[in-house]
Design an enzyme around this catalytic site. Structure first.
Site, PDB file in Angstrom:
ATOM      1  N   ASP A  11       0.853  -1.186   0.000  1.00  0.00           N
ATOM      2  CA  ASP A  11       0.000   0.000   0.000  1.00  0.00           C
ATOM      3  C   ASP A  11       0.890   1.238   0.000  1.00  0.00           C
ATOM      4  O   ASP A  11       1.707   1.417   0.900  1.00  0.00           O
ATOM      5  CB  ASP A  11      -0.905  -0.026   1.238  1.00  0.00           C
ATOM      6  CG  ASP A  11      -1.711   1.252   1.416  1.00  0.00           C
ATOM      7  OD1 ASP A  11      -1.912   1.965   0.419  1.00  0.00           O
ATOM      8  OD2 ASP A  11      -2.130   1.516   2.563  1.00  0.00           O
ATOM      9  N   ASP A  22      -1.652  -1.226  -4.023  1.00  0.00           N
ATOM     10  CA  ASP A  22      -1.902  -0.464  -5.249  1.00  0.00           C
ATOM     11  C   ASP A  22      -0.704  -0.547  -6.188  1.00  0.00           C
ATOM     12  O   ASP A  22       0.329  -1.150  -5.877  1.00  0.00           O
ATOM     13  CB  ASP A  22      -2.242   0.985  -4.911  1.00  0.00           C
ATOM     14  CG  ASP A  22      -1.281   1.592  -3.897  1.00  0.00           C
ATOM     15  OD1 ASP A  22      -0.054   1.457  -4.097  1.00  0.00           O
ATOM     16  OD2 ASP A  22      -1.738   2.183  -2.903  1.00  0.00           O
ATOM     17  N   ASP A  47      -4.360 -10.377 -15.894  1.00  0.00           N
ATOM     18  CA  ASP A  47      -5.376 -11.395 -15.659  1.00  0.00           C
ATOM     19  C   ASP A  47      -6.557 -11.109 -16.577  1.00  0.00           C
ATOM     20  O   ASP A  47      -7.117 -10.004 -16.561  1.00  0.00           O
ATOM     21  CB  ASP A  47      -5.823 -11.350 -14.195  1.00  0.00           C
ATOM     22  CG  ASP A  47      -6.086 -12.738 -13.632  1.00  0.00           C
ATOM     23  OD1 ASP A  47      -6.685 -13.543 -14.348  1.00  0.00           O
ATOM     24  OD2 ASP A  47      -5.693 -12.994 -12.480  1.00  0.00           O
ATOM     25  N   ASP A  75      -8.515 -16.485 -16.760  1.00  0.00           N
ATOM     26  CA  ASP A  75      -9.299 -17.010 -15.652  1.00  0.00           C
ATOM     27  C   ASP A  75     -10.364 -17.984 -16.157  1.00  0.00           C
ATOM     28  O   ASP A  75     -11.103 -17.671 -17.108  1.00  0.00           O
ATOM     29  CB  ASP A  75      -9.959 -15.831 -14.920  1.00  0.00           C
ATOM     30  CG  ASP A  75     -10.647 -16.227 -13.639  1.00  0.00           C
ATOM     31  OD1 ASP A  75      -9.949 -16.634 -12.695  1.00  0.00           O
ATOM     32  OD2 ASP A  75     -11.892 -16.120 -13.585  1.00  0.00           O
ATOM     33  N   GLU A  91      -6.258 -20.880 -16.950  1.00  0.00           N
ATOM     34  CA  GLU A  91      -6.727 -21.584 -15.756  1.00  0.00           C
ATOM     35  C   GLU A  91      -7.862 -22.503 -16.192  1.00  0.00           C
ATOM     36  O   GLU A  91      -8.868 -22.036 -16.732  1.00  0.00           O
ATOM     37  CB  GLU A  91      -7.220 -20.594 -14.703  1.00  0.00           C
ATOM     38  CG  GLU A  91      -7.685 -21.284 -13.428  1.00  0.00           C
ATOM     39  CD  GLU A  91      -8.517 -20.388 -12.530  1.00  0.00           C
ATOM     40  OE1 GLU A  91      -8.448 -20.556 -11.310  1.00  0.00           O
ATOM     41  OE2 GLU A  91      -9.271 -19.538 -13.064  1.00  0.00           O
ATOM     42  N   HIS A 137      -3.892 -17.118  -5.556  1.00  0.00           N
ATOM     43  CA  HIS A 137      -4.846 -16.324  -4.781  1.00  0.00           C
ATOM     44  C   HIS A 137      -6.071 -17.109  -4.355  1.00  0.00           C
ATOM     45  O   HIS A 137      -6.858 -16.625  -3.538  1.00  0.00           O
ATOM     46  CB  HIS A 137      -5.283 -15.107  -5.605  1.00  0.00           C
ATOM     47  CG  HIS A 137      -6.023 -15.490  -6.856  1.00  0.00           C
ATOM     48  ND1 HIS A 137      -5.396 -16.068  -7.931  1.00  0.00           N
ATOM     49  CD2 HIS A 137      -7.329 -15.406  -7.183  1.00  0.00           C
ATOM     50  CE1 HIS A 137      -6.287 -16.309  -8.878  1.00  0.00           C
ATOM     51  NE2 HIS A 137      -7.474 -15.923  -8.451  1.00  0.00           N
ATOM     52  N   ASP A 138      -6.241 -18.322  -4.894  1.00  0.00           N
ATOM     53  CA  ASP A 138      -7.410 -19.147  -4.566  1.00  0.00           C
ATOM     54  C   ASP A 138      -7.076 -20.328  -3.656  1.00  0.00           C
ATOM     55  O   ASP A 138      -7.960 -21.126  -3.340  1.00  0.00           O
ATOM     56  CB  ASP A 138      -8.040 -19.704  -5.844  1.00  0.00           C
ATOM     57  CG  ASP A 138      -8.850 -18.662  -6.604  1.00  0.00           C
ATOM     58  OD1 ASP A 138      -9.318 -17.703  -5.968  1.00  0.00           O
ATOM     59  OD2 ASP A 138      -8.997 -18.818  -7.826  1.00  0.00           O
TER      60      ASP A 138
END
Length: 578
Positions: free
Chosen positions: A35, A43, A112, A220, A278, A350-351
């Site tokens: 951040d 960011d 992505d 994705d 993916e 991230h999953d």
């Protein structure tokens, strides 16, 4: 050779049409990376501040999770404008500067691509739902209620499919009296790829990003874009309310056609770009088709077999893995794509929960298991992926209250499980092991408050173990997780056999040990790793043992025990080369 000696060697050249075979990809989840303006959300300028870390690690490609404008129902995977940076992450100028700085450091940047669905706030969907005769009505999947059912009543959904995020995959639009399809959250309506206007709009957007200097896309759930047009009901398993629609929307009848069309319309003539899809639920045979260079679809795919091994009756009812299961899954995919196609090598994203907590031993053997898992992953045939913080050995967070969680999948599951009468303690136990939020806690840069991620209030709690697990503490420590990752990445760059060699699993008499041989011309690499918390004695085949009995490891995660036939301590990993 020590870690320090490996890191002192020069990288080999990587310029070729298949440069990604020798590359290592680093995934950034921007919200949790760094951040810069102290609002508690990571960011783009924060990423700029930490490029030195990525360059130091030695990665080749940065993959950014979505930074597009979004209402963040699914943390950015619900996009309301594909060509605008979300203000939470910065500005268009920030993005341009990031691309330039990444390229100046010799790295590439990948976006992505989320085109199975949009946000329900995307202008395309706003138009589509405005009336049944709108020009964009057919850009999404709209269907009337099931015959004989009152709209909005249970069972009136056009099909009985269950959403990935719990509940039905259909939501009624009161204004037009029809249902729209959403395989994920209700704020993520699925695009209708049967419509050529949809496909051209997507391709145009992709070309726009490539024109801006982006080097490719991670796509994705790309295998879900082709549905069987009839949308038939799925089989309802015992004890379930909804049916399994997966066979009817995974790898549908026009999927390969769409991917080949995308290649022609977007990527042809643009040079050395990068595409990875993916593809949850695909078979090895599917993966060969997707990544066969002659078919001109994708460079590689993410498969899910190894990250589904510990799912019991469901993702949030996990089971303990048996020795050898993880190595067995890896081996099956190495063998399946040995001649044609290409593997994506990953344990984290991230999953997924943190691999050292999931597949390793995050308590007694934290460093050893983190480095052993990294060793066997990075030295297989394929392109390795590092998820932010994985290179530090970050662990699952001790989130024991539902208020700690932010993920829509976890929150929906908790609510529905309690509604079914499940005990809260059992539901929380599943979340504490498997929630996606474990991957999304802020990167642990140092031992200061909030781990150096922000001076504000972080959007999700920082893992309290940042006081001992952090980047600052690991830099230049040859025994650290971070420096071990650096050494593995350097080996891939330095030794062609790591990227291009054949893979052969070795039977060493115990399922706890994952041993394999990589071969390319006269180069050989032998990897031996104990993936358990107990000491074991491997029994190498005689020919292998005799060929390597005078060698000493070029990389090891524990000192001593150099001989190939030595007893392996818990989570000991050794790499030999000749």
């Amino acid at each position: 050779m020590s870690v320090s000696e490996i890191l002192a060697t020069e990288d080999g050249a990587t310029a070729s049409s298949e440069w990604w075979k020798r590359a290592v990809v680093y995934q950034i989840y921007p919200r949790s990376f760094q951040d810069s303006n102290q609002d508690g959300i990571g960011d783009l300028r924060g990423i700029l501040q930490r490029l030195d870390h990525l360059e130091r690690l030695g990665i080749d490609v940065i993959w950014l999770s979505p930074i597009y404008r979004s209402p963040h129902a699914d943390n950015g995977y619900d996009i309301s404008d594909y060509q605008e940076i979300d203000p939470a992450f910065g500005t268009d100028h920030d993005f341009t500067e990031l691309v330039d700085e990444v390229h100046a450091r010799g790295m590439k940047i990948v976006m992505d691509l989320v085109v199975n669905h949009t946000s329900d706030e995307h202008p395309w969907f706003v138009e589509s739902r405005s009336s049944r005769d709108n020009a964009k009505r057919d850009w999404y999947w709209w269907r009337p209620p099931r015959a004989g059912y009152q709209p909005g009543r249970p069972g009136a959904e056009p099909t009985n499919w269950e959403s990935f995020f719990s509940g039905p995959t259909w939501t009624l639009d009161e204004q037009t009296g029809e249902y729209y399809l959403h395989l994920f959250a209700r704020k993520q309506p699925d695009l209708n790829w049967e419509n050529p206007e949809v496909r051209e709009a997507v391709y145009s957007m992709m070309r726009w990003w490539l024109d801006r200097g982006v080097d490719g896309f991670r796509m994705d759930v790309i295998n879900l874009i082709s549905k069987h047009p009839g949308l038939p009901d799925g089989v309802v398993a015992p004890g379930k309310t909804y049916g399994d629609g997966f066979p009817h929307y995974s790898a549908g009848p026009r999927l390969h056609e769409y991917l080949q069309e995308m290649r022609r319309e977007v990527f042809d003539g643009r040079g050395m770009l990068f595409t990875v899809g993916e593809t949850p639920g695909v078979t090895a045979a599917d993966a060969v088709l997707f990544s066969d260079p002659a078919r001109r679809e994708l460079d590689m795919v993410f498969q899910f077999d190894h990250v589904s091994l510990d799912h019991g009756s469901g993702k949030f009812s996990p089971r303990e893995l048996q020795p050898g299961e993880l190595a067995g899954s890896f081996t099956a995919w190495q063998d399946a794509l040995a001649q044609v196609g290409w593997n994506s090598l990953y344990l984290a994203n991230h999953d997924q929960p943190r691999p050292v907590s999931r597949f390793g031993d995050a308590t007694q053997w934290w460093r050893e298991s983190a480095t052993a898992l990294a060793t066997v992953l990075h030295l297989q045939r394929g392109t390795p992926y590092v998820f932010q913080g994985e290179e530090l050995g970050m662990t699952n967070a001790p989130f024991d209250q539902i208020s700690d969680y932010r993920d829509v999948e976890s929150l929906n599951y908790f609510a529905e499980a309690l509604a079914r009468g499940e005990h809260p303690d059992g539901v929380m136990a599943g979340l504490m092991r498997m929630s996606r939020d474990h991957a999304r806690t802020p990167v642990q840069w140092d031992d200061s408050p909030n781990a150096g991620f922000t001076a504000g209030t972080p959007w999700i709690r920082v893992n309290p173990n940042h006081s001992r697990i952090n980047a600052a503490a690991q830099y230049d420590d040859p025994g650290s997780v971070f420096e071990h990752y650096r050494a593995l990445i350097r080996l891939r760059h330095r030794l062609p056999v790591v990227a291009d060699g054949d893979f052969r699993r070795l039977d060493v008499g115990t399922p706890a040990v994952f041993a394999f041989l990589r071969t390319l011309d006269t180069q050989r690499v032998l990897v031996i790793a104990n993936l358990s918390s107990a000491a074991v004695t491997p029994s190498l085949p005689d020919l292998v043992s005799k060929a390597w009995d005078t060698q000493r490891p070029i990389l090891a995660n524990q000192a001593g025990g150099d001989n190939v036939d030595a007893v392996l301590r818990p989570w000991e990993a050794k790499v030999y080369a000749r």
